[in-house]
Design a protein around this motif. Structure first.
Motif, PDB file in Angstrom:
ATOM      1  N   LYS A   1       0.806  -1.225   0.000  1.00  0.00           N
ATOM      2  CA  LYS A   1       0.000   0.000   0.000  1.00  0.00           C
ATOM      3  C   LYS A   1       0.840   1.276   0.000  1.00  0.00           C
ATOM      4  CE  LYS A   1      -3.958  -2.180   2.194  1.00  0.00           C
ATOM      5  NZ  LYS A   1      -4.935  -2.122   3.285  1.00  0.00           N
ATOM      6  N   ILE A   2       2.112   1.136  -0.316  1.00  0.00           N
ATOM      7  CA  ILE A   2       3.004   2.291  -0.291  1.00  0.00           C
ATOM      8  C   ILE A   2       3.489   2.583  -1.704  1.00  0.00           C
ATOM      9  CG2 ILE A   2       5.154   3.227   0.611  1.00  0.00           C
ATOM     10  CD1 ILE A   2       4.817   1.443   3.047  1.00  0.00           C
ATOM     11  N   THR A   3       3.340   3.845  -2.122  1.00  0.00           N
ATOM     12  CA  THR A   3       3.786   4.289  -3.445  1.00  0.00           C
ATOM     13  C   THR A   3       4.734   5.452  -3.276  1.00  0.00           C
ATOM     14  OG1 THR A   3       1.691   3.641  -4.449  1.00  0.00           O
ATOM     15  CG2 THR A   3       3.043   5.201  -5.680  1.00  0.00           C
ATOM     16  N   ALA A   4       5.864   5.378  -3.961  1.00  0.00           N
ATOM     17  CA  ALA A   4       6.840   6.461  -3.930  1.00  0.00           C
ATOM     18  C   ALA A   4       7.037   7.002  -5.335  1.00  0.00           C
ATOM     19  CB  ALA A   4       8.165   5.982  -3.352  1.00  0.00           C
TER      20      ALA A   4
ATOM     21  N   SER B   1      10.543  14.058  -3.804  1.00  0.00           N
ATOM     22  CA  SER B   1       9.912  12.749  -3.799  1.00  0.00           C
ATOM     23  C   SER B   1       8.757  12.755  -2.809  1.00  0.00           C
ATOM     24  CB  SER B   1      10.925  11.670  -3.406  1.00  0.00           C
ATOM     25  OG  SER B   1      10.310  10.392  -3.356  1.00  0.00           O
ATOM     26  N   SER B   2       7.770  11.935  -3.098  1.00  0.00           N
ATOM     27  CA  SER B   2       6.654  11.772  -2.175  1.00  0.00           C
ATOM     28  C   SER B   2       6.459  10.296  -1.875  1.00  0.00           C
ATOM     29  CB  SER B   2       5.367  12.359  -2.761  1.00  0.00           C
ATOM     30  OG  SER B   2       5.040  11.694  -3.967  1.00  0.00           O
ATOM     31  N   LEU B   3       6.009  10.028  -0.670  1.00  0.00           N
ATOM     32  CA  LEU B   3       5.671   8.669  -0.239  1.00  0.00           C
ATOM     33  C   LEU B   3       4.209   8.695   0.155  1.00  0.00           C
ATOM     34  CD1 LEU B   3       7.236   5.893   0.521  1.00  0.00           C
ATOM     35  CD2 LEU B   3       6.774   6.618   2.851  1.00  0.00           C
ATOM     36  N   HIS B   4       3.419   7.879  -0.509  1.00  0.00           N
ATOM     37  CA  HIS B   4       1.977   7.876  -0.272  1.00  0.00           C
ATOM     38  C   HIS B   4       1.565   6.526   0.292  1.00  0.00           C
ATOM     39  CE1 HIS B   4      -2.153   9.165  -0.903  1.00  0.00           C
ATOM     40  NE2 HIS B   4      -2.399   7.959  -1.356  1.00  0.00           N
TER      41      HIS B   4
END
Lengths: 112, 114
Positions: free
Chosen positions: A60-63, A72-75
């Motif tokens: 469930k983690i998207t970078a 960069s973002s971590l969603h």
């Protein structure tokens, strides 16, 4: 001043909510890495991004890494208590991995 | 999976003692690193090594030395421990390739100097 900035500094969310953590540099990054750390433990490597515009997902983690390779973002989607911890971004400021810096970290709490 | 092993999770020593922190990696990595982590200061690099018997100072080398006699082992030495060296110490290793590679970390050693 920090070469890598992270925002927010801390985050408290309700279980099931989505959230985003950001990592920003004023310089071009040669490699961008996301780590997770539980209190009192070592850093666990999550994902590496190298190319502008690159996006990777694991569970469930998207970078994502922007086209200029400076942000960069971590969603996290549908957060769970197991996602709680400190998230750190790290980056190579040059090639060959010998000028590596870390952001200050974002402390995430997930309320059940 | 990469395995980086630090010899102790918790260590308590007295001021003035010589302290050794050991780190071993099992993936034939060239690079090895020692960091300390303190609240509000984040991770700070103490020393790193890119080959056997080679070492480079990081951002905060004062009061520390290192030893790398074998590729898999990187030791951090506190020559004369002081209370301001109470901290969480993290060891990491990485591979040298044509592309950038992540660092892999041990579980950390929480060192208290009394």
């Amino acid at each position: 001043s920090q070469e890598l900035e992270q925002s927010p500094q801390s985050l408290i969310v309700q279980e099931g909510k989505n959230l985003t953590i950001n990592c920003t540099s004023s310089k071009t990054l040669y490699g961008l890495y996301w780590y997770k750390q539980k209190y009192g433990e070592g850093l666990i490597f999550l994902m590496m991004l190298q190319k502008g515009g690159e996006e990777k997902s694991h569970e469930k983690i998207t970078a994502k890494l922007d086209e200029k390779k400076q942000q960069s973002s971590l969603h996290i989607t549908a957060s769970q208590p197991s996602h709680a911890g400190i998230y750190l971004c790290g980056a190579d400021m040059h090639n060959y991995g010998q000028n590596f810096v870390f952001g200050p970290g974002t402390r995430l709490s997930v309320l059940p | 999976d990469v395995k980086v092993t630090q010899s102790s999770r918790y260590l308590v020593k007295r001021t003035g003692e010589k302290v050794f922190l050991e780190c071993v990696q099992d993936m034939d990595h060239e690079n090895m690193f020692w960091y300390r982590q303190d609240p509000g200061l984040g991770l700070r690099l103490i020393y790193f090594s890119y080959d056997v018997k080679m070492k480079e100072k990081g951002d905060i080398p004062e009061g520390y030395s290192v030893s790398r006699e074998k590729k898999e082992r990187f030791s951090l030495i506190l020559e004369s421990a002081s209370t301001n060296q109470t901290s969480m110490y993290l060891c990491a290793s990485s591979l040298i390739t044509a592309t950038n590679q992540p660092q892999h970390f041990g579980d950390g050693t929480r060192l208290s100097i009394l």
